[in-house]
Design an enzyme around this catalytic site. Structure first.
Site, PDB file in Angstrom:
ATOM      1  N   HIS A 141     -13.545 -43.375  28.749  1.00  0.00           N
ATOM      2  CA  HIS A 141     -13.366 -43.424  30.206  1.00  0.00           C
ATOM      3  C   HIS A 141     -12.441 -44.552  30.624  1.00  0.00           C
ATOM      4  O   HIS A 141     -12.795 -45.730  30.536  1.00  0.00           O
ATOM      5  CB  HIS A 141     -14.748 -43.585  30.871  1.00  0.00           C
ATOM      6  N   GLU A 153     -14.433 -47.434  28.851  1.00  0.00           N
ATOM      7  CA  GLU A 153     -15.828 -47.257  28.442  1.00  0.00           C
ATOM      8  C   GLU A 153     -15.913 -46.151  27.381  1.00  0.00           C
ATOM      9  O   GLU A 153     -15.359 -45.064  27.566  1.00  0.00           O
ATOM     10  CB  GLU A 153     -16.687 -46.900  29.660  1.00  0.00           C
ATOM     11  N   ASN A 192     -18.916 -48.351  37.111  1.00  0.00           N
ATOM     12  CA  ASN A 192     -19.124 -47.685  38.396  1.00  0.00           C
ATOM     13  C   ASN A 192     -20.557 -47.812  38.901  1.00  0.00           C
ATOM     14  O   ASN A 192     -20.794 -47.845  40.104  1.00  0.00           O
ATOM     15  CB  ASN A 192     -18.694 -46.215  38.331  1.00  0.00           C
TER      16      ASN A 192
HETATM   17  N1  LIG Z   1      -8.769 -40.609  39.502  1.00  0.00           N
HETATM   18  C1  LIG Z   1      -9.559 -41.560  39.039  1.00  0.00           C
HETATM   19  O1  LIG Z   1      -9.686 -42.653  39.634  1.00  0.00           O
HETATM   20  C2  LIG Z   1     -10.286 -41.371  37.728  1.00  0.00           C
HETATM   21  C3  LIG Z   1     -10.720 -42.496  37.018  1.00  0.00           C
HETATM   22  C4  LIG Z   1     -11.354 -42.336  35.786  1.00  0.00           C
HETATM   23  C5  LIG Z   1     -11.566 -41.044  35.302  1.00  0.00           C
HETATM   24  N2  LIG Z   1     -11.163 -39.953  36.028  1.00  0.00           N
HETATM   25  C6  LIG Z   1     -11.391 -38.611  35.449  1.00  0.00           C
HETATM   26  O2  LIG Z   1     -10.155 -38.127  34.927  1.00  0.00           O
HETATM   27  C7  LIG Z   1     -10.104 -36.709  35.044  1.00  0.00           C
HETATM   28  C8  LIG Z   1      -8.824 -36.334  35.759  1.00  0.00           C
HETATM   29  O3  LIG Z   1      -8.784 -36.962  37.005  1.00  0.00           O
HETATM   30  P1  LIG Z   1      -7.419 -37.105  37.830  1.00  0.00           P
HETATM   31  O4  LIG Z   1      -7.705 -38.006  38.956  1.00  0.00           O
HETATM   32  O5  LIG Z   1      -6.287 -37.381  36.908  1.00  0.00           O
HETATM   33  O6  LIG Z   1      -7.282 -35.602  38.383  1.00  0.00           O
HETATM   34  P2  LIG Z   1      -5.991 -34.850  38.949  1.00  0.00           P
HETATM   35  O7  LIG Z   1      -6.503 -33.836  39.891  1.00  0.00           O
HETATM   36  O8  LIG Z   1      -4.953 -35.826  39.384  1.00  0.00           O
HETATM   37  O9  LIG Z   1      -5.405 -34.095  37.650  1.00  0.00           O
HETATM   38  C9  LIG Z   1      -6.083 -33.072  36.998  1.00  0.00           C
HETATM   39  C10 LIG Z   1      -5.048 -32.237  36.242  1.00  0.00           C
HETATM   40  O10 LIG Z   1      -5.732 -31.326  35.380  1.00  0.00           O
HETATM   41  C11 LIG Z   1      -5.017 -30.111  35.379  1.00  0.00           C
HETATM   42  N3  LIG Z   1      -5.906 -29.049  34.900  1.00  0.00           N
HETATM   43  C12 LIG Z   1      -6.907 -28.431  35.563  1.00  0.00           C
HETATM   44  N4  LIG Z   1      -7.506 -27.540  34.741  1.00  0.00           N
HETATM   45  C13 LIG Z   1      -6.866 -27.603  33.539  1.00  0.00           C
HETATM   46  C14 LIG Z   1      -7.013 -26.930  32.296  1.00  0.00           C
HETATM   47  N5  LIG Z   1      -7.946 -25.998  32.122  1.00  0.00           N
HETATM   48  N6  LIG Z   1      -6.170 -27.251  31.293  1.00  0.00           N
HETATM   49  C15 LIG Z   1      -5.221 -28.189  31.464  1.00  0.00           C
HETATM   50  N7  LIG Z   1      -5.035 -28.868  32.618  1.00  0.00           N
HETATM   51  C16 LIG Z   1      -5.849 -28.561  33.638  1.00  0.00           C
HETATM   52  C17 LIG Z   1      -4.539 -29.956  36.807  1.00  0.00           C
HETATM   53  O11 LIG Z   1      -3.440 -29.043  36.905  1.00  0.00           O
HETATM   54  C18 LIG Z   1      -4.146 -31.392  37.157  1.00  0.00           C
HETATM   55  O12 LIG Z   1      -2.789 -31.642  36.827  1.00  0.00           O
HETATM   56  C19 LIG Z   1     -11.394 -36.284  35.730  1.00  0.00           C
HETATM   57  O13 LIG Z   1     -12.320 -35.870  34.753  1.00  0.00           O
HETATM   58  C20 LIG Z   1     -11.876 -37.560  36.418  1.00  0.00           C
HETATM   59  O14 LIG Z   1     -13.274 -37.635  36.519  1.00  0.00           O
HETATM   60  C21 LIG Z   1     -10.520 -40.095  37.216  1.00  0.00           C
END
Ligand SMILES: NC(=O)c1ccc[n+]([C@@H]2O[C@H](COP(=O)([O-])OP(=O)(O)OC[C@H]3O[C@@H](n4cnc5c(N)ncnc54)[C@H](O)[C@@H]3O)[C@@H](O)[C@H]2O)c1
Length: 290
Positions: A141, A153, A192
């Protein structure tokens, strides 16, 4: 186990920067997404971010160019999965999507490949049983922005093996991060949960009439050394984000203690979500004072 090729699934805010973090330290990275538009946006944003780093003298132009040369972007998951030693899944935060992806990755990747999720809320045991290799499923994470934040993490589920944890910790260190290992899974992990505990207490103090938003934020900054107060932070990240997280937790547990608080619910109903809407706990419009 020697890790050389990383597959990042999802090229959004997190996936794109995680890929660059890996490429900057010499790893070969493939970034796969379903959406061409997201892949293009990822490349454009990474270009301008890395150009800024070069302009500020943080990295050399050759270092930037070598890092980009190590990353390939595409929509052919089967081809990319074939050569991956380690997968970091950073697709959309929907359990069904992640479970389907992990089942597919389990079929497509070599036997030794570790399947890690960057999910902020789903623990390994929610995903591991979608694969035939639950011992090689783990949470890795990152924090946003992944290029900057040093903590990673590493969360082990009941079936995650010692070898998987050790390899994930080694990888985190190799890419310049500071791994924090959770010996037992818990939703929200460590950072978190700490943050949310401070936020929830801040809201209790406000709703109980003990102190104002400004007073509580000032105490957090000046007595605890936090870079910003809990209300300022909610305005920055979006008041709706915390609201939806709590609502989802309540839907899972049915425990009224997990429901979003009264004042947060009112803000969300009024569309006062923080900086992005111009008003949240503070006013960010022209006539506002924050
Ligand atoms: N944004 C944050 O602050 C943060 C921090 C830590 C962890 N996360 C985790 O990271 C992950 C992504 O978050 P994010 O903010 O980058 O989201 P985001 O919405 O910016 O990006 C997600 C991407 O995944 C793609 N996607 C969706 N389904 C897919 C599939 N089946 N195969 C391939 N690509 C696919 C989408 O097209 C999109 O480009 C989540 O699990 C979230 O919990 C986010």
């Amino acid at each position: 186990m020697e890790i050389t090729r990383i597959l990042v699934v999802g090229s959004g805010a997190m996936g794109s920067q995680i890929a660059m973090v890996c490429a900057l330290t010499g790893l070969e990275v493939s970034v796969q997404d379903l959406a061409e538009a997201s892949l293009e946006k990822a490349q454009t944003e990474l270009r301008s971010r890395m150009d800024r780093s070069v302009a500020k003298g943080r990295i050399g132009a050759d270092e930037r160019d070598l890092a980009f040369a190590r990353i390939t972007f595409g929509t052919d998951l089967p081809a990319a999965a074939k050569g991956a030693d380690f997968v970091i899944e950073a697709a959309v935060e929907k359990l069904e999507v992640k479970r389907e992806l992990f089942a597919e990755l389990d079929r497509l990747t070599p036997e030794h490949t570790i399947l890690a999720t960057n999910s902020s809320s789903f623990v390994p045991s929610k995903i591991a049983d979608a694969t035939s290799r639950p011992d090689r499923v783990v949470n890795m994470h990152f924090f946003n922005p992944a290029l900057v934040m040093r903590c990673v993490e590493v969360v082990r589920g009941p079936q995650t093996s010692d070898a998987t944890v050790a390899t994930t910790v080694e990888l985190a260190e190799r890419i310049g991060k500071l791994p924090v290992v959770l010996d037992k899974e818990i939703p929200g992990f460590v950072a978190n949960r700490l943050l949310n505990a401070v936020r929830d207490e801040a809201i209790r103090l406000l709703e109980g009439g003990y102190a104002s938003v400004e007073a509580i934020d000032t105490a957090a900054r000046t007595a605890l050394g936090h870079p910003m107060g809990p209300f300022e932070l909610m305005d920055l990240t979006g008041i709706d984000i915390g609201y939806h997280t709590k609502q989802a937790r309540y839907d899972e547990t049915g425990d009224p203690a997990d429901l979003p608080s009264r004042s947060v619910t009112e803000k969300v109903e009024r569309g006062e979500l923080g900086r992005k809407t111009g008003t949240g706990w503070y006013d960010y419009t022209e006539q506002g004072d924050h």
